[in-house]
Design a protein around this motif. Structure first.
Motif, PDB file in Angstrom:
ATOM      1  N   PHE B 661      70.031  91.113  44.428  1.00  0.00           N
ATOM      2  CA  PHE B 661      69.967  89.699  45.060  1.00  0.00           C
ATOM      3  C   PHE B 661      71.589  89.536  44.032  1.00  0.00           C
ATOM      4  CE2 PHE B 661      70.738  84.506  44.130  1.00  0.00           C
ATOM      5  CZ  PHE B 661      71.065  84.839  45.861  1.00  0.00           C
ATOM      6  N   LEU B 662      71.570  89.133  42.972  1.00  0.00           N
ATOM      7  CA  LEU B 662      72.487  88.942  42.111  1.00  0.00           C
ATOM      8  C   LEU B 662      73.782  89.639  42.644  1.00  0.00           C
ATOM      9  CD1 LEU B 662      71.497  88.192  38.698  1.00  0.00           C
ATOM     10  CD2 LEU B 662      72.217  86.423  40.291  1.00  0.00           C
ATOM     11  N   ASN B 663      73.734  91.265  43.075  1.00  0.00           N
ATOM     12  CA  ASN B 663      74.775  92.077  43.554  1.00  0.00           C
ATOM     13  C   ASN B 663      75.474  91.854  44.797  1.00  0.00           C
ATOM     14  OD1 ASN B 663      75.790  94.739  42.251  1.00  0.00           O
ATOM     15  ND2 ASN B 663      75.020  95.558  44.071  1.00  0.00           N
ATOM     16  N   ARG B 664      74.449  90.918  45.547  1.00  0.00           N
ATOM     17  CA  ARG B 664      75.271  90.655  46.832  1.00  0.00           C
ATOM     18  C   ARG B 664      75.377  89.538  46.525  1.00  0.00           C
ATOM     19  NH1 ARG B 664      69.845  92.974  50.280  1.00  0.00           N
ATOM     20  NH2 ARG B 664      69.890  94.611  49.852  1.00  0.00           N
ATOM     21  N   VAL B 665      76.129  88.809  45.924  1.00  0.00           N
ATOM     22  CA  VAL B 665      76.438  87.175  46.370  1.00  0.00           C
ATOM     23  C   VAL B 665      77.459  87.729  45.059  1.00  0.00           C
ATOM     24  CG1 VAL B 665      74.338  85.844  46.868  1.00  0.00           C
ATOM     25  CG2 VAL B 665      74.554  86.329  44.588  1.00  0.00           C
ATOM     26  N   TYR B 666      77.317  88.260  44.393  1.00  0.00           N
ATOM     27  CA  TYR B 666      79.138  88.674  43.090  1.00  0.00           C
ATOM     28  C   TYR B 666      79.567  89.706  44.127  1.00  0.00           C
ATOM     29  CZ  TYR B 666      77.483  84.870  40.269  1.00  0.00           C
ATOM     30  OH  TYR B 666      77.380  84.086  39.017  1.00  0.00           O
ATOM     31  N   SER B 667      80.723  89.248  43.733  1.00  0.00           N
ATOM     32  CA  SER B 667      81.535  90.229  44.152  1.00  0.00           C
ATOM     33  C   SER B 667      81.842  92.116  43.645  1.00  0.00           C
ATOM     34  CB  SER B 667      83.364  90.091  44.187  1.00  0.00           C
ATOM     35  OG  SER B 667      83.407  88.801  44.956  1.00  0.00           O
ATOM     36  N   ASN B 668      81.251  91.748  42.069  1.00  0.00           N
ATOM     37  CA  ASN B 668      81.169  93.171  41.834  1.00  0.00           C
ATOM     38  C   ASN B 668      79.708  93.323  40.723  1.00  0.00           C
ATOM     39  OD1 ASN B 668      81.333  89.856  40.052  1.00  0.00           O
ATOM     40  ND2 ASN B 668      81.489  91.391  38.128  1.00  0.00           N
ATOM     41  N   PRO B 669      80.185  94.458  40.755  1.00  0.00           N
ATOM     42  CA  PRO B 669      78.459  94.767  40.605  1.00  0.00           C
ATOM     43  C   PRO B 669      77.595  94.769  39.599  1.00  0.00           C
ATOM     44  CG  PRO B 669      80.169  96.562  40.251  1.00  0.00           C
ATOM     45  CD  PRO B 669      80.779  95.566  40.349  1.00  0.00           C
ATOM     46  N   PHE B 670      76.425  94.593  39.889  1.00  0.00           N
ATOM     47  CA  PHE B 670      75.254  93.922  38.743  1.00  0.00           C
ATOM     48  C   PHE B 670      73.909  94.542  38.579  1.00  0.00           C
ATOM     49  CE2 PHE B 670      78.043  90.274  38.657  1.00  0.00           C
ATOM     50  CZ  PHE B 670      77.260  89.680  37.301  1.00  0.00           C
ATOM     51  N   LEU B 671      73.516  95.953  39.404  1.00  0.00           N
ATOM     52  CA  LEU B 671      72.894  96.954  39.608  1.00  0.00           C
ATOM     53  C   LEU B 671      72.312  97.274  37.920  1.00  0.00           C
ATOM     54  CD1 LEU B 671      73.060  98.904  43.073  1.00  0.00           C
ATOM     55  CD2 LEU B 671      71.548  96.486  41.733  1.00  0.00           C
ATOM     56  N   LYS B 672      74.152  97.676  36.967  1.00  0.00           N
ATOM     57  CA  LYS B 672      73.811  97.738  35.920  1.00  0.00           C
ATOM     58  C   LYS B 672      73.692  97.980  34.648  1.00  0.00           C
ATOM     59  CE  LYS B 672      74.520 102.329  37.853  1.00  0.00           C
ATOM     60  NZ  LYS B 672      75.482 103.454  38.845  1.00  0.00           N
ATOM     61  N   LEU B 673      73.839  96.256  34.837  1.00  0.00           N
ATOM     62  CA  LEU B 673      73.346  95.156  33.542  1.00  0.00           C
ATOM     63  C   LEU B 673      72.141  95.100  32.714  1.00  0.00           C
ATOM     64  CD1 LEU B 673      75.258  92.528  31.817  1.00  0.00           C
ATOM     65  CD2 LEU B 673      73.284  90.924  33.640  1.00  0.00           C
ATOM     66  N   PRO B 674      72.384  95.797  31.569  1.00  0.00           N
ATOM     67  CA  PRO B 674      71.471  95.499  30.467  1.00  0.00           C
ATOM     68  C   PRO B 674      70.774  95.091  30.067  1.00  0.00           C
ATOM     69  CG  PRO B 674      73.273  96.560  29.513  1.00  0.00           C
ATOM     70  CD  PRO B 674      73.885  96.186  30.835  1.00  0.00           C
ATOM     71  N   VAL B 675      69.401  94.985  29.818  1.00  0.00           N
ATOM     72  CA  VAL B 675      68.577  93.422  29.037  1.00  0.00           C
ATOM     73  C   VAL B 675      69.447  93.032  27.864  1.00  0.00           C
ATOM     74  CG1 VAL B 675      66.800  92.531  28.161  1.00  0.00           C
ATOM     75  CG2 VAL B 675      66.468  93.964  30.319  1.00  0.00           C
ATOM     76  N   GLY B 676      69.865  92.176  27.514  1.00  0.00           N
ATOM     77  CA  GLY B 676      70.299  91.620  26.364  1.00  0.00           C
ATOM     78  C   GLY B 676      71.700  91.465  26.089  1.00  0.00           C
ATOM     79  N   LYS B 677      72.310  91.927  27.546  1.00  0.00           N
ATOM     80  CA  LYS B 677      74.252  91.698  27.903  1.00  0.00           C
ATOM     81  C   LYS B 677      74.301  90.445  28.879  1.00  0.00           C
ATOM     82  CE  LYS B 677      75.797  95.104  25.384  1.00  0.00           C
ATOM     83  NZ  LYS B 677      77.587  94.288  24.599  1.00  0.00           N
ATOM     84  N   THR B 695      79.195  83.503  34.077  1.00  0.00           N
ATOM     85  CA  THR B 695      78.159  84.711  33.787  1.00  0.00           C
ATOM     86  C   THR B 695      77.526  84.513  34.159  1.00  0.00           C
ATOM     87  OG1 THR B 695      77.208  83.329  31.984  1.00  0.00           O
ATOM     88  CG2 THR B 695      79.960  84.362  31.603  1.00  0.00           C
ATOM     89  N   VAL B 696      76.913  85.836  34.061  1.00  0.00           N
ATOM     90  CA  VAL B 696      75.199  86.648  34.396  1.00  0.00           C
ATOM     91  C   VAL B 696      74.612  87.227  32.864  1.00  0.00           C
ATOM     92  CG1 VAL B 696      74.293  87.760  35.739  1.00  0.00           C
ATOM     93  CG2 VAL B 696      75.901  86.758  36.780  1.00  0.00           C
ATOM     94  N   ALA B 697      73.704  86.245  32.302  1.00  0.00           N
ATOM     95  CA  ALA B 697      73.170  86.446  31.220  1.00  0.00           C
ATOM     96  C   ALA B 697      71.467  87.254  31.835  1.00  0.00           C
ATOM     97  CB  ALA B 697      72.761  86.080  30.197  1.00  0.00           C
ATOM     98  N   ARG B 698      71.052  88.642  31.224  1.00  0.00           N
ATOM     99  CA  ARG B 698      69.993  88.887  31.698  1.00  0.00           C
ATOM    100  C   ARG B 698      69.084  89.083  30.467  1.00  0.00           C
ATOM    101  NH1 ARG B 698      68.962  94.924  34.023  1.00  0.00           N
ATOM    102  NH2 ARG B 698      67.056  94.001  35.092  1.00  0.00           N
ATOM    103  N   LEU B 699      68.381  88.398  30.497  1.00  0.00           N
ATOM    104  CA  LEU B 699      67.334  87.726  29.941  1.00  0.00           C
ATOM    105  C   LEU B 699      66.316  88.781  29.012  1.00  0.00           C
ATOM    106  CD1 LEU B 699      67.987  83.858  29.097  1.00  0.00           C
ATOM    107  CD2 LEU B 699      68.607  85.304  27.985  1.00  0.00           C
ATOM    108  N   ALA B 700      65.492  88.869  30.726  1.00  0.00           N
ATOM    109  CA  ALA B 700      64.473  89.703  30.737  1.00  0.00           C
ATOM    110  C   ALA B 700      64.460  90.743  31.767  1.00  0.00           C
ATOM    111  CB  ALA B 700      63.082  89.257  30.475  1.00  0.00           C
ATOM    112  N   ASP B 701      64.000  91.961  31.536  1.00  0.00           N
ATOM    113  CA  ASP B 701      63.824  93.266  32.997  1.00  0.00           C
ATOM    114  C   ASP B 701      64.328  91.677  34.079  1.00  0.00           C
ATOM    115  OD1 ASP B 701      64.148  95.301  32.092  1.00  0.00           O
ATOM    116  OD2 ASP B 701      62.160  95.625  32.462  1.00  0.00           O
TER     117      ASP B 701
END
Lengths: 93, 980
Positions: B661-677, B695-701
């Motif tokens: 979902f985030l990959n489709r609403v943001y212009s830049n890629p988000f599929l590979k953002l690791p947890v904790g980043k 900013t997009v923060a991935r707190l968990a899977d």
């Protein structure tokens, strides 16, 4: 106006935010060969009918449902109110 | 002369009120209107007319009043254009005449009346056309100073106004006989009923007439009916409440005057603006009488016949010893009868030729087929002159020209009224919307028994609609009421001006002129002559005017039609519409979680949207804001600073497909953002214009927290819900706004790590364990839940720490206390802004709704390998011209010079004109770090023009500065400090 919310019953129009033509659900496929033109038409070329109009309303001061409201633009008579998500699913999105 | 009858009337003679009119003390009674009290005091001359400043008096007994408007109250409480006929008299009421220069008796602008041949219809349009220069210098000031009726006080309105919402099965509008009985039938059946009437006394014409119902007097019947309505819990009576508009789906607007509001004494609301939600409505708004045109028919002492009857019967006002009635119909004779019964000598002038109804010599005289041509007496009439030259001495004259049903509410949704030949008036059209029905004289039924019958059938039909039981009622026995009328609109033999619209001073001649000049359509007639405008909306004049127009055009009245009725039915004060939403209460104020603490520090606050944010924190001895801001910036860059950034939008995103979902609403890629980043994200609108960033923060899977700008928090959330529900409904993703749930603080500066180390519980803050763009759930201060993000807006080593909002104020205190050893400073939005400009970050100033990623130098962030909102249309060639504007930095060539945002760029040697405009300065600050002014801005092909000198032209401030183009990253361009 009063909008008959499919989940919450009659709600005052003041609780909603209006977006526009329900055709905005039919977003083109970006990989189509003619995608540039399709996106242009999708975004800019909309009907402004006198009479029945299917349009998107957002229940912002409520449950945040997007609704498709079928409204007569001349009389404001509302004929049908549906959850936009159901319509999108039925369209195969 | 007018006087009070020794007995009778619906006034409480035990309860007298003293009031002043034009500074003279007068006495009235409880139950009086201001109009009835003035008439009882023989005060006929009350106001000057709008255009010709002619003397005018009370003409009607209701909200249709065109003449007797006054300025009510003193000082800031003063209210212009109030209708004496609607004002419920109270003790110490103060009223003044309006619309005169010098005095009411001697008005300088009375000269307009003498100049009338030059001031007829269309005068403004014709006269003020030329010469062009005269408009601003001469015409407009004169028109403005003589225009309008009353005057505003010029002060803020000190009164309170409330708003409320009501719901009912059936709304009954009007409390006359048909309204009362409709409400009773519906109320007895168990429906939830609201009955509203604009008068302070329910009963309508039964208060004014002497009719009988079932061998009871109309008044007794009214009292009994009201008593029963009051006993029903499902019925709500709203006297003093005018229903002024019919809106979609059974919603009505109504304004209630509150009798318990005492201006300047208690703070009770003066009015309540009701929004009434009804399932069905019954319109029982009655009818309004109209006049007949004849010479000088606007003089004080000439009243509508029904109004005279009201003053006589309801208010016990005697309109003199000799009274004349000029009528074209039977209803006028009721006034004559009531006058005669009180031994007043009545002369009836009936336009109908074969109507001698003076069989028992009740009247002083009866002139069948007679016509009034003119009257004598300027400030009060003293005689009338008939077309045959006969002069009759009178104290007053009643005029009965027929009745117009009050169809207004039936027309607000554009149902057109239809002409009824029999009653010579418009009645409500068919096909009314939202279950609206009409009963009584509003439907064109003018005799009492038909009126009451119609209320039974209407109420029963309405009850049936809603599934309530209906009941049969026997017929009513009422006194017979003949309602014959012959059309008669104006006396053609009249040589003096005949007034049709008294409020706007429109005469029969003006209508003739409009016809001659081609303004024959009713809407044109209205606009050309101003007929039917202003506070009375032509309620006593519209129909007469179009009847006269149809005489001239030869069309029928039905073909001529009537102007469109629009809400509101009466003027609604702006204060009533605003209600409590005034000043600071116009919209809610949002406070940041550390607001209380900041207030104690003496912070200066700034409004950003609904938020109130600390702008800077002045210390003792700092006299200029720059001193505080420069110190906050330098201390942060040297050691550490803390800023409340809770206002940024925060959206919690969860679900299996959140990454997609985030990959489709943001212009830049988000599929590979690791947890904790954390990753910076750029959001576009579908048209390829940059919308927002955060900013997009991935707190968990399956758990992400994204931030938005403060300004766009609501809009981005709305857009994401649209994307989630309408574009990609199959994705498993759930969103909730947590902006108010979390307090978030930026801790920035070289000592930020050391400061935070004192607060976190067992958490490794080292650069290896928690590098730049890391995020984590953790606990602080001994077990308090928190989130930590290593992100930097300032360009320093920096963190943002979030705690639940309820800990926000104490977290601020804790950070400042722990930071004492590092000389920590709190910093406000101003220092935040300076540091972001030093770093070259764009913000709201740069996101104008017209700038693309290309303009901002972020085109590399728009992925071409995936579908996301805006990516496709951002490829349009027009948005990607090689010489398009680019975001760059600017410094003054002479470092001592300053410039401002808004300046436009012109190449050196080129003329300063629009064609040579190459861009503009968007953000400017004094950089304490660099020691001079710096700016960000867009300029054509900017990235290839570093070191070029251009003019920053600022004609608004008369400035012209030479500036050098440079990288937008003024401070630590390689980002070493934030990664350290």
């Amino acid at each position: 106006m009063i909008i008959e919310h499919p989940l919450l019953g009659p709600r005052d129009a003041a609780e909603f935010v209006y977006l526009g033509d329900a055709s905005l659900i039919a977003r083109p496929d970006w990989e189509n060969p003619d995608a540039g033109k399709e996106f242009f038409e999708y975004l800019y070329l909309r009907d402004n009918p006198e009479g029945m109009h299917r349009e998107l309303w957002y229940h912002e001061q409520g449950d945040r449902s997007w609704l498709v409201v079928t409204r007569n633009t001349l009389t404001h008579e509302i004929l049908n109110v549906e959850l936009a998500r159901q319509i999108a699913l039925a369209m195969g999105r | 002369m007018f006087s009070r009858l020794p007995e009778g009337g619906l006034i409480d003679r035990e309860h007298s009120f003293s009031f002043t009119f034009n500074n003279k003390k007068r006495i009235g009674y409880k139950g009086d209107t201001l109009a009835s009290a003035l008439l009882a005091n023989n005060q006929l001359f009350i106001a000057r007319s709008f255009k010709y400043h002619r003397p005018r008096g009370v003409f009607s007994a209701g909200s249709e009043e065109p003449n007797a408007l006054v300025q009510l109250g003193r000082g800031s409480f003063s209210e212009p254009n109030t209708k004496t006929t609607n004002i419920e008299l109270h003790d110490n009421l103060n009223a003044k005449s309006q619309n005169y220069k010098l005095s009411l008796q001697f008005d300088l602008l009375g000269i307009n009346d003498k100049l009338s041949p030059f001031l007829s219809a269309g005068f403004y349009y014709k006269t003020f056309m030329w010469p062009k220069l005269f408009w601003e210098k001469l015409y407009e000031p004169i028109i403005r100073s003589s225009a309008g009726l009353g005057k505003l006080s010029g002060y803020p309105d000190p009164d309170n106004y409330d708003k409320g919402f009501l719901h009912c099965d059936i709304l009954v509008v009007g409390g006359g006989p048909s309204g009362l009985f409709s409400a009773l039938v519906a109320g007895r059946a168990g429906a939830r009923v609201i009955l509203a009437d604009e008068d302070f006394r329910l009963g309508g014409r039964l208060n004014s007439d002497r009719e009988e119902i079932n061998n009871q007097s109309g008044r007794e019947w009214t009292t009994q009916t009201i008593a029963e309505l009051k006993s029903l819990d499902n019925v709500r009576l709203l006297p003093r409440t005018v229903v002024f508009g019919n809106y979609d789906h059974g919603i009505f607007g109504a304004l209630e005057q509150r009798p318990d509001a005492l201006p300047g004494i208690n703070k009770k609301p003066k009015t309540v603006l009701w929004r009434i939600y009804s399932k069905r409505s019954i319109i029982c708004t009655g009818a309004t009488e109209r006049s007949i045109g004849f010479g000088n028919n606007d003089r004080p002492g000439i009243l509508l016949a029904g109004a005279m009857r009201t003053y006589l019967n309801r208010f016990a006002v005697k309109p003199g010893d000799q009274v004349a009635l000029f009528t074209n119909n039977d209803s006028g004779l009721k006034t004559a009868n009531d006058l005669a019964d009180r031994d007043i000598a009545v002369t009836v002038i009936d336009t109908r030729p074969n109507q001698d109804q003076n069989t028992d010599n009740k009247y002083h005289d009866y002139i069948a087929g007679g016509r009034v041509a003119d009257v004598r007496g300027k400030k009060a009439i003293n005689s009338i002159i008939l077309t045959d030259g006969k002069s009759i001495k009178v104290d007053s004259l009643a005029v009965a020209g027929g009745w117009n049903p009050n169809v207004h509410l039936t027309c607000h949704k554009r149902t057109k009224p239809v002409w009824n030949e029999k009653i010579q008036a418009f009645v409500p059209g068919k096909n009314l919307t939202d279950g609206m029905r009409v009963a009584g004289s509003a439907s064109g039924l003018f005799d009492l028994s038909s009126t009451l019958l119609s209320s039974i059938s209407t109420a029963n039909l309405t009850l049936e609609d809603l599934g309530f039981p209906t009941s049969q009622y026997p017929n009513f026995e009422t006194s017979a009421e003949p309602t014959d009328i012959t059309p008669f609109w104006h006396v053609k033999e009249a040589r003096s001006r005949s007034w049709i619209d008294l409020q706007n001073d429109v005469t029969t001649k003006d209508i003739a002129q409009a016809h001659n000049e081609g303004f024959q359509d009713v809407e044109h007639l209205k606009r050309y002559t101003t007929l039917g405008m202003a506070t009375d909306q032509g309620r006593t004049s519209n129909v007469s005017a179009l009847a006269i127009m149809s005489e001239r055009t030869g069309k029928s009245i039905s073909e001529t039609g009537i102007t469109i009725f629009r809400p509101p039915y009466i003027p609604i004060p702006i204060g009533a519409l605003a209600g409590r939403s005034r000043g600071k209460h116009f919209r809610p104020t949002r406070f940041t979680p550390s607001h209380r603490w900041a207030e104690k520090q003496g912070a200066v606050f700034v409004e950003t949207g609904n938020w109130l944010r600390a702008q800077w924190y002045p210390l003792e001895g700092e006299t200029h804001w720059r001193q505080s801001v420069d110190r906050e910036v330098l201390s942060t860059r040297e050691s550490v600073g803390v800023c409340d950034v809770s206002t940024l939008g925060k959206i919690d995103c969860q679900g299996r497909d959140t990454a997609e979902f985030l990959n489709r609403v943001y212009s830049n890629p988000f599929l590979k953002l690791p947890v904790g980043k954390v990753r910076y994200g750029l959001m576009m609108r579908e048209d390829g214009i940059v919308y927002d960033d955060g900013t997009v923060a991935r707190l968990a899977d399956n758990h992400y927290v994204i931030t938005t700008t403060t300004a766009n928090a609501v809009l981005v959330f709305r857009q994401l819900e649209f994307a989630r529900q309408c574009l990609w409904p199959q994705l498993d993703v759930h969103l909730i706004s947590t902006t108010d749930g979390w307090a978030q603080f930026s801790v920035a500066g070289p000592n930020s790590r050391s400061l935070l180390a004192k607060i976190v519980d067992d958490f490794d803050l080292s650069n290896q364990a928690f590098p730049f763009m890391a995020c984590a759930n953790l606990t602080v201060c001994g077990g308090r839940k928190a989130r930590l993000f290593r992100i930097s807006f300032s360009g320093e080593l920096a963190y943002e720490i979030a705690v639940p909002s309820r800990y926000g104020n104490s977290m601020m205190k804790t950070l400042i206390k722990a930071g004492q050893e590092f000389d920590v400073v709190p910093y406000g939005t101003e220092a935040l802004g300076v540091m972001r400009i030093e770093k070259g970050h764009f913000a709201g100033n740069e996101l104008t709704g017209q700038t693309t990623a290309f303009n901002l130098g972020l085109e590399h962030m728009v992925s071409k390998k995936k579908d996301s909102i805006g990516n496709k249309l951002s490829e349009r060639s027009g948005l990607n011209q090689p010489d398009g504007i680019r975001l760059v930095g600017f410094v003054p060539v002479d470092r001592n010079q300053q410039f401002n945002a808004g300046a436009h760029f012109i190449s050196r040697g080129k003329e300063k004109k629009l064609e040579n405009d190459e861009g503009w300065m968007t953000s400017v600050a004094h950089s304490p770090t660099m020691g001079h002014t710096i700016g960000l801005g867009f300029i054509k092909n900017g990235l290839n023009r570093f070191d070029e000198i251009v003019h920053a032209v600022d004609p608004l401030r008369g400035k012209n500065t030479d500036v050098k183009i440079c990288s937008p990253h003024f401070y630590d361009p390689d980002g070493e400090r934030q990664r350290g």
